[in-house]
Design a protein around this motif. Structure first.
Motif, mmCIF file in Angstrom:
data_model
loop_
_atom_site.group_PDB
_atom_site.id
_atom_site.type_symbol
_atom_site.label_atom_id
_atom_site.label_comp_id
_atom_site.label_asym_id
_atom_site.label_seq_id
_atom_site.Cartn_x
_atom_site.Cartn_y
_atom_site.Cartn_z
ATOM 1 N N LEU A 182 0.845 -1.184 0.000
ATOM 2 C CA LEU A 182 0.000 0.000 0.000
ATOM 3 C C LEU A 182 0.883 1.237 0.000
ATOM 4 N N HIS A 183 0.652 2.123 -0.948
ATOM 5 C CA HIS A 183 1.388 3.389 -1.017
ATOM 6 C C HIS A 183 0.450 4.491 -0.555
ATOM 7 N N PHE A 184 0.751 5.061 0.601
ATOM 8 C CA PHE A 184 -0.065 6.091 1.243
ATOM 9 C C PHE A 184 0.645 7.426 1.046
ATOM 10 N N ALA A 185 0.147 8.222 0.097
ATOM 11 C CA ALA A 185 0.855 9.447 -0.284
ATOM 12 C C ALA A 185 -0.108 10.349 -1.042
ATOM 13 N N SER A 186 0.424 11.457 -1.565
ATOM 14 C CA SER A 186 -0.375 12.378 -2.367
ATOM 15 C C SER A 186 -0.133 12.105 -3.851
ATOM 16 N N PHE A 187 -1.201 11.795 -4.561
ATOM 17 C CA PHE A 187 -1.108 11.487 -5.991
ATOM 18 C C PHE A 187 -1.809 12.532 -6.851
ATOM 19 N N ILE A 188 -2.582 13.423 -6.205
ATOM 20 C CA ILE A 188 -3.317 14.448 -6.953
ATOM 21 C C ILE A 188 -3.039 15.829 -6.349
ATOM 22 N N GLN A 220 -2.691 2.275 -4.267
ATOM 23 C CA GLN A 220 -2.538 3.636 -3.758
ATOM 24 C C GLN A 220 -3.715 4.063 -2.884
ATOM 25 N N GLU A 221 -3.394 4.806 -1.833
ATOM 26 C CA GLU A 221 -4.396 5.454 -0.990
ATOM 27 C C GLU A 221 -4.032 6.932 -0.912
ATOM 28 N N GLU A 222 -4.956 7.802 -1.308
ATOM 29 C CA GLU A 222 -4.699 9.233 -1.373
ATOM 30 C C GLU A 222 -4.727 9.867 0.019
ATOM 31 N N ILE A 223 -3.584 10.383 0.456
ATOM 32 C CA ILE A 223 -3.481 10.953 1.802
ATOM 33 C C ILE A 223 -4.255 12.262 1.930
ATOM 34 N N ARG A 224 -4.494 12.955 0.815
ATOM 35 C CA ARG A 224 -5.222 14.223 0.901
ATOM 36 C C ARG A 224 -6.676 14.022 1.303
ATOM 37 N N GLU A 225 -7.211 12.841 1.094
ATOM 38 C CA GLU A 225 -8.560 12.555 1.579
ATOM 39 C C GLU A 225 -8.631 12.724 3.099
ATOM 40 N N TYR A 226 -7.515 12.458 3.768
ATOM 41 C CA TYR A 226 -7.437 12.593 5.220
ATOM 42 C C TYR A 226 -7.172 14.037 5.620
ATOM 43 N N PHE A 227 -6.393 14.762 4.816
ATOM 44 C CA PHE A 227 -6.158 16.183 5.082
ATOM 45 C C PHE A 227 -7.448 16.983 4.883
ATOM 46 N N TRP A 228 -8.248 16.594 3.881
ATOM 47 C CA TRP A 228 -9.492 17.302 3.591
ATOM 48 C C TRP A 228 -10.609 16.981 4.590
ATOM 49 N N GLY A 229 -10.416 15.926 5.378
ATOM 50 C CA GLY A 229 -11.445 15.510 6.318
ATOM 51 C C GLY A 229 -12.474 14.566 5.724
ATOM 52 N N ASP A 284 -8.080 6.920 11.752
ATOM 53 C CA ASP A 284 -8.768 6.190 12.812
ATOM 54 C C ASP A 284 -8.596 4.689 12.609
ATOM 55 N N ASN A 285 -9.438 3.890 13.259
ATOM 56 C CA ASN A 285 -9.307 2.436 13.184
ATOM 57 C C ASN A 285 -9.535 1.889 11.778
ATOM 58 N N LYS A 286 -10.289 2.623 10.940
ATOM 59 C CA LYS A 286 -10.488 2.185 9.559
ATOM 60 C C LYS A 286 -9.165 2.203 8.796
ATOM 61 N N LEU A 287 -8.324 3.183 9.119
ATOM 62 C CA LEU A 287 -7.019 3.237 8.466
ATOM 63 C C LEU A 287 -6.142 2.080 8.937
ATOM 64 N N THR A 330 2.674 16.176 13.363
ATOM 65 C CA THR A 330 2.907 16.299 11.920
ATOM 66 C C THR A 330 1.644 16.004 11.126
ATOM 67 N N SER A 331 1.759 16.118 9.791
ATOM 68 C CA SER A 331 0.633 15.790 8.904
ATOM 69 C C SER A 331 0.272 14.311 8.963
ATOM 70 N N ILE A 332 1.249 13.462 9.305
ATOM 71 C CA ILE A 332 0.978 12.020 9.411
ATOM 72 C C ILE A 332 0.482 11.744 10.823
ATOM 73 N N ASP A 333 -0.817 11.847 10.989
ATOM 74 C CA ASP A 333 -1.428 11.767 12.322
ATOM 75 C C ASP A 333 -1.764 10.317 12.680
ATOM 76 N N ILE A 334 -0.715 9.495 12.714
ATOM 77 C CA ILE A 334 -0.866 8.080 13.061
ATOM 78 C C ILE A 334 -0.119 7.859 14.376
ATOM 79 N N PRO A 335 -0.805 7.976 15.506
ATOM 80 C CA PRO A 335 -0.130 7.944 16.807
ATOM 81 C C PRO A 335 0.447 6.572 17.138
ATOM 82 N N ILE A 336 1.265 6.547 18.169
ATOM 83 C CA ILE A 336 1.965 5.317 18.560
ATOM 84 C C ILE A 336 0.988 4.193 18.878
ATOM 85 N N GLU A 337 -0.126 4.507 19.531
ATOM 86 C CA GLU A 337 -1.094 3.445 19.865
ATOM 87 C C GLU A 337 -1.679 2.808 18.616
ATOM 88 N N PHE A 338 -1.758 3.558 17.496
ATOM 89 C CA PHE A 338 -2.191 2.988 16.225
ATOM 90 C C PHE A 338 -1.085 2.130 15.614
#
Length: 381
Positions: free
Chosen positions: A7-13, A42-51, A56-59, A88-96
């Motif tokens: 899985l590539h988690f990044a900005s593609f658009i 690919q998973e578009e990270i901007r979907e998470y920036f845009w809200g 969360d647990n789905k990720l 940071t922009s990568i809001d994936i905490p340690i517990e995740f």
């Protein structure tokens, strides 16, 4: 052979420069992981920036469907982000992270402190990076835009042994990646210019109007003295505004006859089309990181426009600081004309020097990627 899913988690658009980075990464992986049957999704990270989606647990569930996760490249280690659990922009905490089964490659990321940061975010990121660098499940790499120096400015040498430096994969962009025939008219003698239209206050402080005057006066001079045509290259849609602000200060007789704006489309196809047009230019004035990096990758004589520390740091890392102009300096117009004259009258020498620097950075890239490739192979076998 079992198919491995990456899985590539990044900005593609987003910024087309990121697509140049992804293109280089994919070329490397498909060339060097010959003993592994794998597929990149690919998973578009901007979907998470845009809200539209949330960290969360789905990720976590999404990540756990794969054999390996790659996050980046991109400028995602930036400490201005409020309400982030990592700072940071990568809001994936340690517990995740503790719940994610596959290994994670944090690939060729920018670490940016120049948009500001709080003491709280500095501490949160330190804890986040402590966790990542102490685990064999994670590999953290920073790109060659001053990120490593920024890390040392904030934390000293604390993380040096746990961080890998990987030059941005845009450095391996070449003619084979580009369109041979482009649907855009480029005259034989053309100067390309990229101006960043974001962070205007940070880039120029109260000198924006002055900078517009410098850009417009310089371009009129390049047209009238050196007989160059001009192409503006936006990398994001905000870049159109500053381009038009400059154009509107130029005489109609120049803009109608000698000035064009390149088309912009997001994604890989848009990146290929944009840099295919870049490749027809004789000289590039570059403001954004990937405008500089990819122009050098293509062997084009390039002048780095400095109004943010990232570009100065990039040129310092590759040993070409003499090819930069701080646009906010009092003598910037005179300095820009002098440097342009030198490049214009010594093109063969400058092209050779540019190619030498490019080849040096590509060698650094390949050496760094040997370690990254070995790590990926161990995780997928």
């Amino acid at each position: 052979m079992t198919l491995k899913r990456i899985l590539h988690f990044a900005s593609f658009i987003g910024n087309i420069g990121d697509n140049a980075n992804h293109n280089g990464l994919y070329k490397h992986l498909y060339t060097n992981l010959l003993d592994i049957d794998f597929k990149i999704e690919q998973e578009e990270i901007r979907e998470y920036f845009w809200g539209h989606k949330t960290f969360d647990n789905k990720l976590i569930d999404l990540f756990n469907q794969f054999d390996l996760v790659i996050i980046g490249g991109g400028n995602f280690f930036e400490l201005w982000v409020e309400n982030s659990r990592t700072g940071t922009s990568i809001d994936i905490p340690i517990e995740f992270l503790k719940k994610i089964r596959p290994s994670i490659l944090f690939f060729s990321l920018g670490f940016d402190i120049h948009q500001g940061y709080s003491v709280e975010n500095k501490l949160k990121f330190s804890k986040f990076l402590d966790f990542l660098t102490s685990s064999s499940k994670h590999l953290v790499s920073l790109r060659n835009d001053g990120a490593y120096n920024n890390l040392n400015l904030l934390y000293g040498s604390k993380f040096n042994s746990g961080i890998t430096i990987v030059p941005d994969s845009g450095i391996v962009l070449n003619n084979e990646d580009l369109n041979k025939n482009i649907n855009f008219w480029v005259k034989e003698k053309t100067l390309g210019i990229n101006l960043a239209g974001d962070m205007i206050n940070l880039r120029y402080n109260d000198k924006y109007e002055r900078a517009l005057n410098i850009y417009s006066e310089f371009l009129n001079w390049a047209i009238e003295k050196h007989d160059y045509d001009i192409i503006f290259f936006p990398h994001i849609y905000k870049d159109y505004k500053i381009s038009l602000d400059v154009i509107n200060m130029m005489p109609d007789s120049n803009t109608r006859r000698r000035v064009q704006i390149a088309p912009l489309a997001s994604g890989k196809a848009g990146m290929i089309e944009t840099f295919s047009i870049y490749n027809k230019c004789k000289i590039i004035l570059a403001n954004r990181f990937h405008s500089n990096l990819c122009s050098i990758a293509l062997g084009i004589p390039t002048i780095g426009i400095v109004n943010y520390p990232q570009i100065k740091n990039f040129y310092k890392e590759i040993g070409l600081e003499k090819r930069t102009i701080n646009i906010n300096d009092e003598s910037s117009l005179e300095n820009l004309k002098t440097l342009f004259d030198f490049i214009n009258y010594n093109k063969d020498e400058i092209i050779n020097e540019t190619n030498d620097v490019r080849n040096k950075v590509i060698k650094q890239y390949k050496n760094s990627m040997l370690y990254v490739t070995k790590w990926i192979t161990q995780k997928l076998k």
